[in-house]
Design a protein around this motif. Sequence first.
Motif, PDB file in Angstrom:
ATOM      1  N   MET A 253      28.539  47.010  26.439  1.00 41.19           N
ATOM      2  CA  MET A 253      29.398  45.906  26.879  1.00 41.19           C
ATOM      3  C   MET A 253      29.664  46.010  28.370  1.00 41.19           C
ATOM      4  O   MET A 253      29.441  47.056  28.990  1.00 41.19           O
ATOM      5  N   GLY A 254      30.130  44.906  28.962  1.00 44.52           N
ATOM      6  CA  GLY A 254      30.516  44.924  30.359  1.00 44.52           C
ATOM      7  C   GLY A 254      31.826  45.672  30.527  1.00 44.52           C
ATOM      8  O   GLY A 254      32.666  45.696  29.625  1.00 44.52           O
ATOM      9  N   ALA A 255      31.998  46.276  31.699  1.00 49.74           N
ATOM     10  CA  ALA A 255      33.234  47.006  31.980  1.00 49.74           C
ATOM     11  C   ALA A 255      34.209  46.095  32.707  1.00 49.74           C
ATOM     12  O   ALA A 255      34.095  44.874  32.660  1.00 49.74           O
ATOM     13  N   TYR A 256      35.146  46.701  33.398  1.00 47.79           N
ATOM     14  CA  TYR A 256      36.208  45.949  34.045  1.00 47.79           C
ATOM     15  C   TYR A 256      35.664  44.977  35.073  1.00 47.79           C
ATOM     16  O   TYR A 256      34.733  45.283  35.812  1.00 47.79           O
ATOM     17  N   GLY A 257      36.280  43.787  35.142  1.00 52.29           N
ATOM     18  CA  GLY A 257      35.893  42.801  36.136  1.00 52.29           C
ATOM     19  C   GLY A 257      36.504  43.108  37.488  1.00 52.29           C
ATOM     20  O   GLY A 257      37.346  43.995  37.622  1.00 52.29           O
ATOM     21  N   HIS A 258      36.096  42.335  38.489  1.00 54.75           N
ATOM     22  CA  HIS A 258      36.574  42.590  39.853  1.00 54.75           C
ATOM     23  C   HIS A 258      37.685  41.631  40.269  1.00 54.75           C
ATOM     24  O   HIS A 258      38.596  42.015  40.996  1.00 54.75           O
ATOM     25  N   SER A 259      37.619  40.357  39.870  1.00 54.19           N
ATOM     26  CA  SER A 259      38.688  39.436  40.224  1.00 54.19           C
ATOM     27  C   SER A 259      39.949  39.802  39.448  1.00 54.19           C
ATOM     28  O   SER A 259      39.888  40.456  38.413  1.00 54.19           O
ATOM     29  N   ARG A 260      41.121  39.355  39.937  1.00 62.67           N
ATOM     30  CA  ARG A 260      42.381  39.724  39.293  1.00 62.67           C
ATOM     31  C   ARG A 260      42.453  39.147  37.881  1.00 62.67           C
ATOM     32  O   ARG A 260      42.897  39.810  36.949  1.00 62.67           O
ATOM     33  N   ARG A 262      39.822  38.174  35.975  1.00 61.34           N
ATOM     34  CA  ARG A 262      38.801  38.780  35.127  1.00 61.34           C
ATOM     35  C   ARG A 262      39.166  40.211  34.783  1.00 61.34           C
ATOM     36  O   ARG A 262      38.915  40.680  33.678  1.00 61.34           O
ATOM     37  N   ARG A 263      39.796  40.923  35.716  1.00 61.67           N
ATOM     38  CA  ARG A 263      40.196  42.300  35.430  1.00 61.67           C
ATOM     39  C   ARG A 263      41.220  42.330  34.299  1.00 61.67           C
ATOM     40  O   ARG A 263      41.203  43.206  33.451  1.00 61.67           O
ATOM     41  N   PHE A 264      42.108  41.332  34.281  1.00 62.40           N
ATOM     42  CA  PHE A 264      43.113  41.293  33.217  1.00 62.40           C
ATOM     43  C   PHE A 264      42.460  41.005  31.870  1.00 62.40           C
ATOM     44  O   PHE A 264      42.720  41.678  30.879  1.00 62.40           O
ATOM     45  N   LEU A 265      41.576  40.013  31.832  1.00 61.39           N
ATOM     46  CA  LEU A 265      40.972  39.610  30.567  1.00 61.39           C
ATOM     47  C   LEU A 265      39.962  40.641  30.068  1.00 61.39           C
ATOM     48  O   LEU A 265      40.032  41.108  28.942  1.00 61.39           O
ATOM     49  N   VAL A 266      38.996  40.983  30.942  1.00 68.13           N
ATOM     50  CA  VAL A 266      37.941  41.905  30.535  1.00 68.13           C
ATOM     51  C   VAL A 266      38.469  43.331  30.454  1.00 68.13           C
ATOM     52  O   VAL A 266      38.138  44.085  29.560  1.00 68.13           O
ATOM     53  N   GLY A 267      39.357  43.662  31.403  1.00 64.40           N
ATOM     54  CA  GLY A 267      39.866  45.024  31.436  1.00 64.40           C
ATOM     55  C   GLY A 267      40.639  45.391  30.195  1.00 64.40           C
ATOM     56  O   GLY A 267      40.543  46.503  29.695  1.00 64.40           O
ATOM     57  N   SER A 268      41.415  44.444  29.683  1.00 65.88           N
ATOM     58  CA  SER A 268      42.197  44.738  28.490  1.00 65.88           C
ATOM     59  C   SER A 268      41.284  45.012  27.296  1.00 65.88           C
ATOM     60  O   SER A 268      41.568  45.878  26.470  1.00 65.88           O
ATOM     61  N   THR A 269      40.179  44.262  27.195  1.00 65.11           N
ATOM     62  CA  THR A 269      39.218  44.489  26.108  1.00 65.11           C
ATOM     63  C   THR A 269      38.540  45.845  26.269  1.00 65.11           C
ATOM     64  O   THR A 269      38.389  46.597  25.300  1.00 65.11           O
ATOM     65  N   THR A 270      38.143  46.173  27.493  1.00 67.35           N
ATOM     66  CA  THR A 270      37.502  47.465  27.739  1.00 67.35           C
ATOM     67  C   THR A 270      38.428  48.607  27.359  1.00 67.35           C
ATOM     68  O   THR A 270      38.021  49.561  26.697  1.00 67.35           O
ATOM     69  N   THR A 271      39.682  48.517  27.782  1.00 66.73           N
ATOM     70  CA  THR A 271      40.645  49.565  27.480  1.00 66.73           C
ATOM     71  C   THR A 271      40.849  49.710  25.980  1.00 66.73           C
ATOM     72  O   THR A 271      40.868  50.826  25.444  1.00 66.73           O
ATOM     73  N   ALA A 272      40.994  48.580  25.286  1.00 71.02           N
ATOM     74  CA  ALA A 272      41.192  48.632  23.837  1.00 71.02           C
ATOM     75  C   ALA A 272      39.991  49.247  23.140  1.00 71.02           C
ATOM     76  O   ALA A 272      40.143  50.038  22.197  1.00 71.02           O
ATOM     77  N   MET A 273      38.785  48.915  23.585  1.00 72.06           N
ATOM     78  CA  MET A 273      37.587  49.478  22.972  1.00 72.06           C
ATOM     79  C   MET A 273      37.502  50.982  23.225  1.00 72.06           C
ATOM     80  O   MET A 273      37.105  51.745  22.342  1.00 72.06           O
TER      81      MET A 273
END
Length: 285
Positions: A253-260, A262-273
């Motif tokens: 899967m993709g990791a954390y995003g760079h924009s604020r 995208r980082r919130f949306l994608v980052g939360s999924t990455t952290t949960a996984m």
Amino acid sequence: MNESRILACIDGSAASEAVCDYAAWASLRLAAPLALLHVLEPVAGSAPADLSGSIGLGSRELLLNELAELDERRARLLREQGKLMLDAACERVRADGVAEPLLRQRHGRLVDTLQELESEVRLLVMGRQGEACSSAASQVGSQLESVIRTLHRPVLVTTGTYRAPQRVLVAFDNSPSVRKGLDVLLQSPLLRGLSIHLLMVGADTADSREAIEAARRQLHEAGFDTSAAIRAGEVEDVLLDYRREQQMDLIVMGAYGHSRIRRFLVGSTTTAMLQRTDCPLLLLR
């Protein structure tokens, strides 16, 4: 290190054995050299309290000398302990088939060390959780998120015991980063010959079907055994349920995003996984 390598972080925890095995697997699949890294980190708050104001001058000098000797002895023991960890890891990856692993021991913060080595790293392998064997040993698990957010290299996060990947789940959201990741996988021997399952989480619309089918055809034409599916629900729940149902060995899967945003949306999924997964994660940047 002056060439692109697989870099495995060794901290002496129970996770280190799986880190060694998956790093050896990646090294052999990619025909890339393997380096084993152990970082001795400073521990905040480890300095003793300053009691010099309440004791005499002679006693103060004696105390400072004794503390300096203790610090020197402690540092030497930690270096020796780290060397033993690396020697054990070296034996394990040799048994896995890696002929000439490179051993590295560094002092400093783990994230800073990895940033220094980033240009020489092809793939970083870390354990999800680290149980440091000493107060100054590298706490890999506690710093995993920071490392993933900071580095711009793929990171393979190991869990449990080693199981040679045969079936791979790719979390597909049709984002530029994931499409770029697919292009990288097409050109890499890492997953060549493995069964690839594309899974999109969301509404089963015509656009979604068109996007995931295009990705499936791309992989199929490149010689991959590929299937595709779309499921609705919470992203982490859907991914983990599918993994268990289909007995996937690895999630990409993709990791954390760079924009604020995208980082919130994608980052939360990455952290949960990272917190919930029961199989290794290959995080693409």
